[in-house]
Design a protein around this motif. Structure first.
Motif, PDB file in Angstrom:
ATOM      1  N   ASP A   1     -33.776  40.879  39.962  1.00  0.00           N
ATOM      2  CA  ASP A   1     -32.716  40.483  39.443  1.00  0.00           C
ATOM      3  C   ASP A   1     -32.232  39.268  39.148  1.00  0.00           C
ATOM      4  OD1 ASP A   1     -31.020  42.853  41.966  1.00  0.00           O
ATOM      5  OD2 ASP A   1     -31.958  43.341  39.964  1.00  0.00           O
ATOM      6  N   GLY A   2     -31.640  38.882  38.199  1.00  0.00           N
ATOM      7  CA  GLY A   2     -31.383  37.711  37.845  1.00  0.00           C
ATOM      8  C   GLY A   2     -31.681  37.525  36.036  1.00  0.00           C
ATOM      9  N   GLU A   3     -32.122  36.399  35.852  1.00  0.00           N
ATOM     10  CA  GLU A   3     -32.271  36.139  34.565  1.00  0.00           C
ATOM     11  C   GLU A   3     -33.877  35.505  34.245  1.00  0.00           C
ATOM     12  OE1 GLU A   3     -29.124  33.640  32.833  1.00  0.00           O
ATOM     13  OE2 GLU A   3     -30.891  31.963  32.442  1.00  0.00           O
ATOM     14  N   LYS A   4     -34.376  35.972  33.198  1.00  0.00           N
ATOM     15  CA  LYS A   4     -35.741  35.400  32.730  1.00  0.00           C
ATOM     16  C   LYS A   4     -35.708  34.736  31.226  1.00  0.00           C
ATOM     17  CE  LYS A   4     -40.207  35.376  33.156  1.00  0.00           C
ATOM     18  NZ  LYS A   4     -40.989  36.446  32.911  1.00  0.00           N
ATOM     19  N   GLU A   5     -36.149  33.815  30.948  1.00  0.00           N
ATOM     20  CA  GLU A   5     -36.013  33.245  29.839  1.00  0.00           C
ATOM     21  C   GLU A   5     -37.396  33.038  29.077  1.00  0.00           C
ATOM     22  OE1 GLU A   5     -33.090  29.900  29.000  1.00  0.00           O
ATOM     23  OE2 GLU A   5     -34.634  28.956  27.899  1.00  0.00           O
ATOM     24  N   GLU A   6     -37.738  33.393  27.823  1.00  0.00           N
ATOM     25  CA  GLU A   6     -38.935  33.170  27.232  1.00  0.00           C
ATOM     26  C   GLU A   6     -38.209  32.644  25.698  1.00  0.00           C
ATOM     27  OE1 GLU A   6     -41.784  33.459  28.191  1.00  0.00           O
ATOM     28  OE2 GLU A   6     -41.826  34.659  29.759  1.00  0.00           O
ATOM     29  N   GLY A   7     -38.432  31.129  25.641  1.00  0.00           N
ATOM     30  CA  GLY A   7     -38.021  30.731  24.340  1.00  0.00           C
ATOM     31  C   GLY A   7     -36.519  31.268  23.902  1.00  0.00           C
ATOM     32  N   ARG A   8     -36.208  31.610  22.834  1.00  0.00           N
ATOM     33  CA  ARG A   8     -35.145  32.152  22.507  1.00  0.00           C
ATOM     34  C   ARG A   8     -34.453  33.470  23.267  1.00  0.00           C
ATOM     35  NH1 ARG A   8     -34.106  33.533  17.689  1.00  0.00           N
ATOM     36  NH2 ARG A   8     -36.275  33.540  17.096  1.00  0.00           N
ATOM     37  N   PHE A   9     -35.205  34.005  23.927  1.00  0.00           N
ATOM     38  CA  PHE A   9     -35.046  35.400  24.355  1.00  0.00           C
ATOM     39  C   PHE A   9     -34.787  35.332  25.902  1.00  0.00           C
ATOM     40  CE2 PHE A   9     -36.088  37.426  20.474  1.00  0.00           C
ATOM     41  CZ  PHE A   9     -37.061  36.766  20.016  1.00  0.00           C
ATOM     42  N   THR A  10     -33.472  35.626  26.232  1.00  0.00           N
ATOM     43  CA  THR A  10     -33.399  35.949  27.736  1.00  0.00           C
ATOM     44  C   THR A  10     -33.067  37.232  28.197  1.00  0.00           C
ATOM     45  OG1 THR A  10     -32.443  33.576  27.672  1.00  0.00           O
ATOM     46  CG2 THR A  10     -31.670  34.965  29.604  1.00  0.00           C
ATOM     47  N   ALA A  11     -33.875  37.651  29.328  1.00  0.00           N
ATOM     48  CA  ALA A  11     -33.338  39.076  29.999  1.00  0.00           C
ATOM     49  C   ALA A  11     -32.604  38.796  31.218  1.00  0.00           C
ATOM     50  CB  ALA A  11     -34.615  39.972  30.158  1.00  0.00           C
ATOM     51  N   HIS A  12     -31.683  39.644  31.411  1.00  0.00           N
ATOM     52  CA  HIS A  12     -30.703  39.779  32.540  1.00  0.00           C
ATOM     53  C   HIS A  12     -30.851  41.113  33.234  1.00  0.00           C
ATOM     54  CE1 HIS A  12     -28.211  36.219  31.650  1.00  0.00           C
ATOM     55  NE2 HIS A  12     -28.385  36.400  30.430  1.00  0.00           N
ATOM     56  N   LEU A  13     -31.179  41.084  34.480  1.00  0.00           N
ATOM     57  CA  LEU A  13     -31.350  42.175  35.052  1.00  0.00           C
ATOM     58  C   LEU A  13     -30.450  42.561  36.268  1.00  0.00           C
ATOM     59  CD1 LEU A  13     -33.196  44.936  35.845  1.00  0.00           C
ATOM     60  CD2 LEU A  13     -34.853  43.601  36.907  1.00  0.00           C
ATOM     61  N   ASN A  14     -29.784  43.716  36.235  1.00  0.00           N
ATOM     62  CA  ASN A  14     -29.006  44.101  37.667  1.00  0.00           C
ATOM     63  C   ASN A  14     -29.145  45.522  37.767  1.00  0.00           C
ATOM     64  OD1 ASN A  14     -26.724  44.831  39.247  1.00  0.00           O
ATOM     65  ND2 ASN A  14     -25.400  43.305  38.351  1.00  0.00           N
ATOM     66  N   ARG A  15     -30.209  45.669  38.874  1.00  0.00           N
ATOM     67  CA  ARG A  15     -30.395  46.822  39.329  1.00  0.00           C
ATOM     68  C   ARG A  15     -29.219  47.551  40.076  1.00  0.00           C
ATOM     69  NH1 ARG A  15     -36.079  46.015  42.352  1.00  0.00           N
ATOM     70  NH2 ARG A  15     -34.978  43.962  42.742  1.00  0.00           N
ATOM     71  N   ALA A  16     -28.625  46.979  40.723  1.00  0.00           N
ATOM     72  CA  ALA A  16     -27.441  47.600  41.504  1.00  0.00           C
ATOM     73  C   ALA A  16     -26.551  48.387  40.196  1.00  0.00           C
ATOM     74  CB  ALA A  16     -26.700  46.698  41.977  1.00  0.00           C
ATOM     75  N   ASN A  17     -26.331  47.732  39.028  1.00  0.00           N
ATOM     76  CA  ASN A  17     -25.571  48.234  37.931  1.00  0.00           C
ATOM     77  C   ASN A  17     -26.644  48.777  36.762  1.00  0.00           C
ATOM     78  OD1 ASN A  17     -23.205  47.313  38.863  1.00  0.00           O
ATOM     79  ND2 ASN A  17     -23.399  45.175  37.476  1.00  0.00           N
ATOM     80  N   LEU A  18     -27.715  49.221  37.159  1.00  0.00           N
ATOM     81  CA  LEU A  18     -28.840  49.875  36.423  1.00  0.00           C
ATOM     82  C   LEU A  18     -28.475  49.422  35.127  1.00  0.00           C
ATOM     83  CD1 LEU A  18     -27.831  53.665  37.683  1.00  0.00           C
ATOM     84  CD2 LEU A  18     -29.586  52.081  38.490  1.00  0.00           C
ATOM     85  N   HIS A  19     -28.837  48.042  35.043  1.00  0.00           N
ATOM     86  CA  HIS A  19     -28.541  47.457  33.601  1.00  0.00           C
ATOM     87  C   HIS A  19     -29.545  46.479  33.346  1.00  0.00           C
ATOM     88  CE1 HIS A  19     -26.173  44.980  30.466  1.00  0.00           C
ATOM     89  NE2 HIS A  19     -26.335  46.227  30.078  1.00  0.00           N
TER      90      HIS A  19
END
Lengths: 109, 114
Positions: free
Chosen positions: A53-71
């Motif tokens: 859970d949280g944020e992961k950045e790769e250059g201009r691309f950022t993923a946000h994961l919230n498993r509690a919200n299934l998103h």
């Protein structure tokens, strides 16, 4: 079985504006999520892999994961017309990757 | 970087026809996969293999055979092609088992069954 859905199906964004894509999944026990990009007539390239859970950045691309919200979301900073492609979300489940059906992103100059 | 090639890139056949799709990877990966991609379904796993001579069934195997002749080469066979098999087919490879490592994809083969 894990189900993965992406939204929106299609998104048009002006060059330089933030693009945000969404992916929801049905089983929050997974710990392996990936975003891929698919240009027409080319294979898939992985953009970001995120495992907690949280944020992961790769250059201009950022993923946000919230498993509690299934998103899990993907944000593209300062998108360019060359970023126009189909973006696919994949979630690991029982040693398989379960794929969403993709979001077609168009970046207008 | 991983290199996965597929041939042909485009194929048109008729119902009942015999089709072989080829995939080669040059990265010494153990695992290779065949997927199909259809509008509204994302990618679906057809077959995969963890080495020469090995074959594992994926989620949508009906109507498909596959053969892994060497570590580099993985073939998908449609012996009696049907229109429902019109699709975009991707081959991929990875160093370790499904889901645990990055998969590297080929450019795809677009198959049309008339």
């Amino acid at each position: 079985q894990q189900k993965v859905q992406q939204s929106p199906e299609s998104l048009t964004v002006s060059e330089g504006a933030m693009a945000s894509l969404n992916c929801t999944f049905s089983d929050g026990t997974s710990n392996n999520f990936r975003w891929y990009r698919q240009h027409s007539a080319k294979g898939l390239e992985v953009l970001v892999s995120i495992f907690s859970d949280g944020e992961k950045e790769e250059g201009r691309f950022t993923a946000h994961l919230n498993r509690a919200n299934l998103h899990v979301s993907l944000h593209i900073r300062e998108p360019q017309p060359s970023d126009s492609a189909v973006y696919l979300c994949a979630v690991r489940s029982n040693y398989q990757l379960i794929w969403g059906s993709g979001t077609k992103l168009i970046i207008k100059p | 970087e991983a290199a996965v090639t597929q041939s042909p890139r485009n194929k048109v056949t008729v119902t009942g026809g015999n089709v072989t799709l080829s995939c080669r990877q040059t990265n010494s990966h153990n695992y290779m996969y065949w997927y199909r991609q259809d509008t509204g379904h994302g990618l679906r796993l057809i077959h995969y293999s963890y080495g020469a001579g090995n074959l594992q069934i994926g989620d949508v195997p009906d109507g498909y055979k596959a053969t892994r002749t060497t570590q580099e080469d993985f073939f998908l066979l449609l012996e009696l092609a049907s229109p429902s098999q019109t699709s975009l087919y991707f081959c991929a490879s990875s160093d370790v088992r499904l889901g645990n490592a990055e998969q590297f994809f080929g450019p795809g083969t677009r198959l049309t069954v008339l």
